[in-house]
Write a protein that holds these residues in place. Structure first.
Motif, mmCIF file in Angstrom:
data_model
loop_
_atom_site.group_PDB
_atom_site.id
_atom_site.type_symbol
_atom_site.label_atom_id
_atom_site.label_comp_id
_atom_site.label_asym_id
_atom_site.label_seq_id
_atom_site.Cartn_x
_atom_site.Cartn_y
_atom_site.Cartn_z
ATOM 1 N N PHE A 98 8.601 2.303 2.987
ATOM 2 C CA PHE A 98 9.388 3.052 2.226
ATOM 3 C C PHE A 98 8.653 4.690 2.103
ATOM 4 O O PHE A 98 7.576 4.702 2.385
ATOM 5 N N ALA A 99 9.472 5.515 1.928
ATOM 6 C CA ALA A 99 9.021 6.998 1.706
ATOM 7 C C ALA A 99 8.270 6.710 0.257
ATOM 8 O O ALA A 99 8.459 5.854 -0.700
ATOM 9 N N ALA A 100 7.227 7.524 -0.119
ATOM 10 C CA ALA A 100 6.348 7.520 -1.155
ATOM 11 C C ALA A 100 7.318 7.289 -2.694
ATOM 12 O O ALA A 100 7.006 6.364 -3.414
ATOM 13 N N GLY A 101 8.093 8.079 -2.684
ATOM 14 C CA GLY A 101 9.014 8.279 -3.983
ATOM 15 C C GLY A 101 9.698 6.868 -4.074
ATOM 16 O O GLY A 101 9.862 6.252 -5.198
ATOM 17 N N ASP A 102 10.279 6.293 -3.103
ATOM 18 C CA ASP A 102 11.054 5.012 -3.306
ATOM 19 C C ASP A 102 10.155 3.961 -3.472
ATOM 20 O O ASP A 102 10.629 3.112 -4.272
ATOM 21 N N PHE A 103 8.951 3.881 -2.649
ATOM 22 C CA PHE A 103 7.713 3.053 -3.033
ATOM 23 C C PHE A 103 7.774 2.888 -4.713
ATOM 24 O O PHE A 103 7.281 1.705 -5.250
#
Ligand SMILES: C[S@@+](CC[C@H](N)C(=O)[O-])C[C@H]1O[C@@H](n2cnc3c(N)ncnc32)[C@H](O)[C@@H]1O
Length: 213
Positions: free
Chosen positions: A167-172
Motif C-alpha cells: 500500500f502507499a503509506a497513507g493507505d497503510f
C-alpha cells in the motif's frame, strides 16, 4: 519443485535467504529506534508477538534482552530454526499468520516488520485486524512495510524472484486506523540494505496503540 509450488511463496524466498536477510537489514536505525520505542513503554515481562520473526535479530533479541516474553511466528522453517538458535530465550513457532488463531487481548505488543508483502491486500487487512484484536486495550504495535502502491508485482529481491503487494503509506496508515489502532507516529525513511543487489528502498514505520474499549 512441485512441493515448492505448494508452499507459501514467502517460505520459499526466506528459506533461501536465511542469514543473508539479517546481514542486509538488521542494522536499520529506524528498525532499532522503533524497538527502543517499545522497550521504553512496555512493563517488564510484557508479552510480545513478532509476526514474521525472521532470524530473531534484531527484534526478538532486543525485546528479550529488555526482559520481555517474545513469541515469534514465521512461515519459513529455515528462519524459525535460525531464530530459535540465535534467541533461545524466546519462543518461535512455524506457521502462517494468516491461518494462526490468536486469542483476543493476549499480547501487550505486536511487531510486524516487513512480513506482509507476500499477502494480498485483503489478507494484509485481515491480518492487521486480527493482530489489533490480539492486543490488550492500550497495547502497542509497530507496523513496518515498504509503502508502494502495487499489487502482485514480480520483482527480484536479493536474487530471489518474489511477488509483492503493498500500500502507499497513507493507505497503510488508514488500514491500521480502520483496524482499531491509533497511529501515534509515522516515520518514512529510505533504507539501503547491505547487499550487492540492494538499492535504496522506501520504508514506513507506524507507531500504534490499540484503542481502549
Ligand atoms: C522481510 S522478512 C523480515 C524478517 C524480520 N521481521 C525482520 O525485519 O528482520 C519477512 C519475514 O516474514 C515471514 N513471513 C512472510 N509471510 C508470512 C506469513 N504469511 N506468516 C508468517 N511469516 C511470514 C518470512 O518468512 C520472513 O521471515
Amino acid at each position: 519443485m512441485a512441493e515448492e509450488e505448494e508452499r507459501a511463496p514467502a517460505a520459499v524466498v526466506f528459506d533461501a535467504l536465511g542469514l543473508a536477510y539479517e546481514e542486509a537489514f538488521a542494522t536499520s536505525a529506524s528498525h532499532l529506534a522503533s524497538l527502543g520505542w517499545l522497550v521504553e513503554r512496555l512493563k517488564p515481562g510484557s508479552r510480545v508477538l513478532d509476526v514474521g520473526s525472521g532470524t530473531g535479530r534484531p527484534t526478538a533479541r532486543v525485546l528479550v534482552d529488555a526482559g520481555h516474553r517474545v513469541l515469534g511466528v514465521d512461515v519459513s522453517p529455515v528462519m524459525v530454526e535460525l531464530a530459535a538458535r540465535q534467541v533461545p530465550e524466546a519462543e518461535f513457532r512455524l506457521g502462517d499468520i494468516r491461518e494462526l488463531p490468536l486469542a483476543v487481548g493476549a499480547f501487550d505488543a505486536v511487531c510486524v516488520y516487513f512480513s506482509l508483502l507476500q499477502m494480498t491486500r485483503a489478507e494484509q487487512a485481515a491480518v492487521v485486524g486480527k493482530l489489533a484484536a490480539a492486543l490488550r486495550p492500550g497495547g502497542l504495535a509497530v507496523l513496518a512495510t515498504v509503502p508502494v502502491d502495487v499489487e502482485g508485482v514480480d520483482v527480484t529481491f536479493m536474487g530471489q524472484p518474489v511477488r509483492v503487494t503493498s500500500f502507499a503509506a497513507g493507505d497503510f496508515a488508514r488500514l491500521a486506523a480502520d483496524s482499531g489502532l491509533s497511529v501515534l507516529a509515522e516515520e518514512n525513511v529510505m533504507f539501503t540494505p547491505a547487499h550487492p543487489d540492494g538499492g535504496p528502498e522506501p520504508q514506513v514505520f507506524l507507531y500504534c496503540r490499540r484503542d481502549e474499549g
